[in-house]
Design an enzyme around this catalytic site. Structure first.
Site, PDB file in Angstrom:
ATOM      1  N   LYS A 257       0.823  -1.218   0.000  1.00  0.00           N
ATOM      2  CA  LYS A 257       0.000   0.000   0.000  1.00  0.00           C
ATOM      3  C   LYS A 257       0.852   1.262   0.000  1.00  0.00           C
ATOM      4  CE  LYS A 257      -2.435  -0.767   3.749  1.00  0.00           C
ATOM      5  NZ  LYS A 257      -2.072  -2.126   4.171  1.00  0.00           N
TER       6      LYS A 257
ATOM      7  N   ARG B 159     -10.495   1.061   8.015  1.00  0.00           N
ATOM      8  CA  ARG B 159     -10.207  -0.328   8.373  1.00  0.00           C
ATOM      9  C   ARG B 159     -11.415  -1.031   8.964  1.00  0.00           C
ATOM     10  NH1 ARG B 159      -3.918  -1.115   9.566  1.00  0.00           N
ATOM     11  NH2 ARG B 159      -3.319   0.466   8.110  1.00  0.00           N
TER      12      ARG B 159
ATOM     13  N   ARG C 294      11.124  -5.834   6.039  1.00  0.00           N
ATOM     14  CA  ARG C 294      10.680  -4.445   6.082  1.00  0.00           C
ATOM     15  C   ARG C 294      11.205  -3.674   7.293  1.00  0.00           C
ATOM     16  NH1 ARG C 294       4.385  -2.895   5.432  1.00  0.00           N
ATOM     17  NH2 ARG C 294       4.150  -3.439   7.619  1.00  0.00           N
TER      18      ARG C 294
ATOM     19  N   ARG D 299       9.708  -1.927  12.590  1.00  0.00           N
ATOM     20  CA  ARG D 299       8.484  -1.357  13.131  1.00  0.00           C
ATOM     21  C   ARG D 299       8.050  -2.145  14.353  1.00  0.00           C
ATOM     22  NH1 ARG D 299       4.127  -0.125   8.490  1.00  0.00           N
ATOM     23  NH2 ARG D 299       2.758  -1.171   9.947  1.00  0.00           N
TER      24      ARG D 299
ATOM     25  N   ARG E 244      -2.690  -8.687  13.439  1.00  0.00           N
ATOM     26  CA  ARG E 244      -3.097  -7.703  12.436  1.00  0.00           C
ATOM     27  C   ARG E 244      -3.808  -8.365  11.269  1.00  0.00           C
ATOM     28  NH1 ARG E 244       2.133  -4.940  11.035  1.00  0.00           N
ATOM     29  NH2 ARG E 244       0.970  -3.687   9.545  1.00  0.00           N
TER      30      ARG E 244
END
Ligand SMILES: [Zn+2]
Length: 207
Positions: free
Chosen positions: A10, A83, A122, A155, A166
């Site tokens: 995204k 969301r 990431r 993160r 999540r």
């Protein structure tokens, strides 16, 4: 708006859209992470929940969205918002009041295996919010942020347990949105190369 599970690309696609079409883009997650860094009351409240893999509560998210719409009244793109059905309904109401109806919702579809691989590679720059992939944007976690030169870090919500939560939250809370948006929503297969995915998105936006 751009929807999709964690690590579906995204952020990357939002950046490409912004560069190509000049549409200002934001992610409510990035704003909340920045606020957490600055230790604002809003940020600290969000951080407690997000670091455990939960979704930021609707009232916090809507505060961020409304403030952002005030600042960018003409055209806008939200990455990873809404969301929940509640957020989507509230957002529709806000847009109606502003007489700026939603043009298009794009949902990025990606497999769970791809999500896990991408997630492990990431890192994020806490300074400017840039999300980078190891082996792509940078070669090692010790490399500086390609955007601002700051140090990179993992993160706080990129670990297996938080990811699992999540993903569950995504399936439970966000996937029902696909139905809510009906023919306003188009799904794009996002397991492919960034450029190929963007070419599809470009066609959709150009209409
Ligand atoms: Zn940076």
């Amino acid at each position: 708006m751009l929807l999709g599970p964690p690590a579906s690309g995204k952020g990357t696609q939002a950046e490409l859209i912004q560069n190509r079409f000049g549409i200002p883009t934001t992610s409510t997650g990035a704003i909340l992470r920045r606020q957490a860094k600055e230790k604002t009351p809003l940020g600290l409240e969000a951080e407690k929940i997000i670091s455990k893999g939960g979704l930021a509560p609707d009232n916090l998210v809507m505060q961020v969205v409304e403030a952002w719409l005030e600042a960018h009244p003409a055209a806008f793109l939200f990455d990873g918002f809404p969301r929940t059905i509640e957020q989507a309904k509230e957002f529709d109401q806000i847009l109606q009041q502003r007489e700026t109806p939603l043009d298009l919702a794009i949902a990025l579809a990606v497999s769970v295996d791809t999500i896990r691989t991408r997630m492990s590679q990431r890192f994020v720059c806490p300074n400017c919010g840039k999300v980078v992939s190891m082996g792509k944007h940078v070669q090692s976690p010790q490399d500086p942020c390609p955007n601002c030169g700051g140090p990179l870090e993992k993160r706080s919500d990129d670990n297996n347990e938080a990811l699992q939560r999540r993903l569950e939250a995504y399936w439970e809370k966000t996937v029902p949105l696909y139905k809510y948006y009906g023919n306003r929503l188009v799904e794009v297969e996002a397991g492919r190369d960034v450029e190929v995915v963007f070419a599809d998105i470009e066609r959709l936006i150009a209409g």
